[in-house]
Write a protein that holds these residues in place. Structure first.
Motif, PDB file in Angstrom:
ATOM      1  N   ALA A  13     117.125  82.953  47.124  1.00 42.02           N
ATOM      2  CA  ALA A  13     118.015  83.042  48.284  1.00 42.02           C
ATOM      3  C   ALA A  13     117.858  84.380  48.995  1.00 42.02           C
ATOM      4  O   ALA A  13     118.098  84.490  50.199  1.00 42.02           O
ATOM      5  CB  ALA A  13     119.463  82.837  47.852  1.00 42.02           C
ATOM      6  N   ALA A  14     117.431  85.404  48.263  1.00 40.37           N
ATOM      7  CA  ALA A  14     117.271  86.739  48.860  1.00 40.37           C
ATOM      8  C   ALA A  14     116.167  86.771  49.902  1.00 40.37           C
ATOM      9  O   ALA A  14     116.121  87.693  50.730  1.00 40.37           O
ATOM     10  CB  ALA A  14     116.976  87.758  47.760  1.00 40.37           C
ATOM     11  N   LEU A  15     115.263  85.794  49.903  1.00 40.84           N
ATOM     12  CA  LEU A  15     114.163  85.792  50.860  1.00 40.84           C
ATOM     13  C   LEU A  15     114.563  85.189  52.199  1.00 40.84           C
ATOM     14  O   LEU A  15     113.822  85.284  53.173  1.00 40.84           O
ATOM     15  CB  LEU A  15     112.979  84.997  50.291  1.00 40.84           C
ATOM     16  N   LYS A  16     115.723  84.562  52.264  1.00 42.61           N
ATOM     17  CA  LYS A  16     116.093  83.814  53.460  1.00 42.61           C
ATOM     18  C   LYS A  16     116.622  84.680  54.595  1.00 42.61           C
ATOM     19  O   LYS A  16     116.680  84.239  55.736  1.00 42.61           O
ATOM     20  CB  LYS A  16     117.131  82.755  53.105  1.00 42.61           C
ATOM     21  N   ASP A  17     117.014  85.918  54.304  1.00 47.20           N
ATOM     22  CA  ASP A  17     117.627  86.725  55.358  1.00 47.20           C
ATOM     23  C   ASP A  17     116.636  87.656  56.047  1.00 47.20           C
ATOM     24  O   ASP A  17     117.022  88.472  56.870  1.00 47.20           O
ATOM     25  CB  ASP A  17     118.801  87.526  54.791  1.00 47.20           C
ATOM     26  N   GLY A  18     115.344  87.532  55.715  1.00 48.06           N
ATOM     27  CA  GLY A  18     114.324  88.300  56.404  1.00 48.06           C
ATOM     28  C   GLY A  18     114.179  89.731  55.963  1.00 48.06           C
ATOM     29  O   GLY A  18     113.491  90.517  56.625  1.00 48.06           O
ATOM     30  N   THR A  19     114.801  90.123  54.860  1.00 45.18           N
ATOM     31  CA  THR A  19     114.697  91.498  54.384  1.00 45.18           C
ATOM     32  C   THR A  19     113.382  91.721  53.644  1.00 45.18           C
ATOM     33  O   THR A  19     112.683  90.780  53.277  1.00 45.18           O
ATOM     34  CB  THR A  19     115.865  91.836  53.444  1.00 45.18           C
ATOM     35  N   ASP A  20     113.056  93.002  53.431  1.00 50.05           N
ATOM     36  CA  ASP A  20     111.873  93.357  52.647  1.00 50.05           C
ATOM     37  C   ASP A  20     112.225  93.217  51.169  1.00 50.05           C
ATOM     38  O   ASP A  20     112.739  94.152  50.541  1.00 50.05           O
ATOM     39  CB  ASP A  20     111.440  94.793  52.958  1.00 50.05           C
ATOM     40  N   THR A  21     111.952  92.051  50.607  1.00 52.67           N
ATOM     41  CA  THR A  21     112.361  91.743  49.243  1.00 52.67           C
ATOM     42  C   THR A  21     111.243  91.018  48.512  1.00 52.67           C
ATOM     43  O   THR A  21     110.592  90.136  49.082  1.00 52.67           O
ATOM     44  CB  THR A  21     113.620  90.856  49.227  1.00 52.67           C
ATOM     45  N   LEU A  22     111.031  91.400  47.249  1.00 51.50           N
ATOM     46  CA  LEU A  22     110.151  90.668  46.346  1.00 51.50           C
ATOM     47  C   LEU A  22     111.018  90.022  45.288  1.00 51.50           C
ATOM     48  O   LEU A  22     111.978  90.624  44.805  1.00 51.50           O
ATOM     49  CB  LEU A  22     109.137  91.601  45.683  1.00 51.50           C
ATOM     50  N   VAL A  23     110.677  88.790  44.900  1.00 47.77           N
ATOM     51  CA  VAL A  23     111.444  88.077  43.886  1.00 47.77           C
ATOM     52  C   VAL A  23     110.545  87.776  42.693  1.00 47.77           C
ATOM     53  O   VAL A  23     109.548  87.056  42.826  1.00 47.77           O
ATOM     54  CB  VAL A  23     112.039  86.768  44.441  1.00 47.77           C
ATOM     55  N   PHE A  24     110.889  88.349  41.546  1.00 46.88           N
ATOM     56  CA  PHE A  24     110.206  88.045  40.288  1.00 46.88           C
ATOM     57  C   PHE A  24     111.039  87.006  39.552  1.00 46.88           C
ATOM     58  O   PHE A  24     112.216  87.232  39.274  1.00 46.88           O
ATOM     59  CB  PHE A  24     110.083  89.292  39.415  1.00 46.88           C
ATOM     60  N   SER A  25     110.438  85.871  39.230  1.00 47.79           N
ATOM     61  CA  SER A  25     111.216  84.822  38.580  1.00 47.79           C
ATOM     62  C   SER A  25     110.298  83.854  37.849  1.00 47.79           C
ATOM     63  O   SER A  25     109.112  83.716  38.172  1.00 47.79           O
ATOM     64  CB  SER A  25     112.049  84.063  39.619  1.00 47.79           C
TER      65      SER A  25
END
Length: 508
Positions: free
Chosen positions: A144-156
């Protein structure tokens, strides 16, 4: 300044991503060659490019080619990459620390309000390099953190909603763990569910002595719990269990409990023993690094990093490239995961697999195919790089795309020089044997195309590929579920010395 000189300074504005919007102040950008300058008000800076309002209009300039003077020049804080990392495990922090060391820097962890942590990466030579906010997802939806357009990497370890922007960096699995003194070496899914439901409570029901089974459980690792729930492997309400706060603590207890059993991540196994998983046809697979890498263990899943569909700061992009390096993969292995390296095994170490598969292959499989296959495998080495496809297509899945990159790089470096590279396609047992043979050969050919695409033009021209399809001739697992059938639909890679290979015509 001539128009041709000016053009060398201009870069397309759409390359700018997450710029720092600065109060418009005058700057002078001087080319490091010393022959050109641009003056104007600095509008934006993203750590790599200046956007300056000049007499010629807005210009975008590569910061690596110029030096900046004036009140509007960005400070060290302006040039520090800032982004967030969402991670449901320890991998992200360990890998960022390894990358900082690789860059000649070090890491300080700052704890803010409500326990929020930020990794501050810096070096003596370059000063501050990055500030990375660490976020632990509160739910089973880290993406969900990727949906707002921020500079974010998701490890999962959960499936990414966007495979095209996802990079597999390691492999994990759901395993059934016991002590290594326990004599039961394999268990069926039905037996395991019986233990979890409380209908099987004694080891004698599983083939061991008369002893009560101790079921250990942990509520740690939200990503793993999601996999357990999806497989229906959570203990039933009211079943007697011993609870543990952390997976690794539970693994240590199980390793020393001769009557204990637990469902664990492979990465948290430590000294506990992984039981084999037996199918209805009698074949069984055990979770090992090679079986995870080759995708032959049924409950394997990927550890991946997903990025947003936008241009990230340079530090973040270089970090993503670093994750493919040997240094990063060594960290992944140290954390207990199966890494994405390419291991090899000979036919001897897979003898049980072939013996099992010979008992259950379809009657329509020609004996000549089986003889040809085993003749080629004799004296050859199988690579762990194995290729599977998105459902109903010849498009490689995420792990297979990473395998293609790794194998192509190894071929370019000459790791398999003077060898024949056999791409052997296999199918599941559904359908007619002749059709399955044809389909498996087409998928092997698709893997060859993917390897050539992953390499620079012409760099694999000297590789002796042999394209072969054997259909349902060598299943890896019993096909009790749709996921099992997917395991059997694959393309294996075998390499063999040219001198040991009889003359034969490559399949086209």
């Amino acid at each position: 300044m001539s128009s041709s000189q000016l053009c060398r300074w201009i870069l397309a504005a759409f390359f700018l991503a997450s710029p720092t919007v600065l109060a418009a102040q005058e700057v002078i950008l001087s080319a490091k060659s010393g022959d050109l300058t641009v003056e104007g008000k600095l509008l934006e800076f993203d750590g790599e490019f200046y956007k300056v309002d000049t007499q010629f209009g807005p210009l975008t300039v590569d910061a690596r080619t110029v030096s900046c003077a004036g009140a509007g020049c960005p400070t060290a804080q302006d040039t520090t990459a800032t982004f967030s990392v969402v991670s449901d495990g320890p991998a992200a922090q360990a890998l960022i620390e390894a990358f900082a060391l690789y860059q000649g820097g070090d890491v300080e962890i700052a704890t803010g309000a409500q326990g929020a942590q930020t990794m501050i990466v810096s070096s003596e030579a370059a000063g501050p390099l990055a500030e990375v906010q660490l976020i632990t997802p509160a739910t089973h939806t880290p993406y969900a953190a990727l949906k707002d357009g921020t500079d974010t990497l998701v490890f999962s370890t959960l499936d990414s909603p966007d495979p095209s922007h996802t990079q597999v960096i390691g492999l994990d699995a759901v395993v059934i763990a016991t002590s290594d003194v326990n004599p039961v070496d394999a268990i069926t899914m039905d037996q395991l569910r019986g233990v979890l439901a409380g209908t099987i409570t004694n080891w004698k029901e599983l083939g061991a002595g008369d002893s009560t089974i101790t079921l250990h459980v942990s509520t740690g690792d939200s990503g793993f719990q999601a996999h357990v729930a999806a497989l229906g492997l959570a203990p039933a309400a009211g079943v007697m269990v011993q609870e543990h706060a952390r997976m690794k603590d539970m693994a240590d207890v199980v390793a020393n409990d001769p009557f204990g059993i637990a469902v664990l991540p492979f990465s948290s196994l430590r000294t506990a023993h992984a039981m084999g998983l037996r199918g209805s046809c009698g074949m069984h697979n055990t979770a090992q690094v090679f079986t995870l890498q080759s995708g032959s263990y049924p409950m394997t899943y990927a550890l991946s990093v997903a990025r947003p569909a936008k241009r990230l700061p340079l530090f973040a992009r270089e970090f993503l490239e670093f994750l493919r390096s040997e240094q990063a993969q060594a960290v992944v292995a140290d954390l207990g995961y199966a890494d994405m390296g390419i291991a090899t095994r000979g036919l001897d170490s897979q003898g049980q697999r072939l013996a099992n598969s010979m008992m259950i292959i379809g009657k329509e499989v020609p004996l000549a195919d089986v003889r040809e296959m085993t003749s080629i495998m004799s004296g050859a080495k199988r690579l762990s790089a194995t290729f599977r496809f998105q459902a109903g297509s010849t498009r490689l899945d995420a792990q297979s795309r990473e395998n293609a990159e790794s194998l192509a790089a190894g071929l370019i470096l000459g790791n398999y020089a003077d060898k024949i590279v056999y791409l052997m396609g296999f199918s599941d047992g559904d359908g007619r044997a002749r059709q399955n043979k044809s389909l498996s050969e087409k998928r092997a050919d698709a893997v060859k195309a993917a390897l050539i695409k992953a390499a620079p033009d012409g760099s694999l021209a000297d590789v002796d590929f042999r394209i072969l399809g054997y259909g349902e001739a060598s299943p890896l697992v019993c096909e009790d579920t749709a996921a099992d059938a997917q395991i059997n639909r694959r393309v294996e890679v075998w390499v063999k010395d040219q001198a040991e290979t009889p003359t034969q015509t490559p399949a086209e």
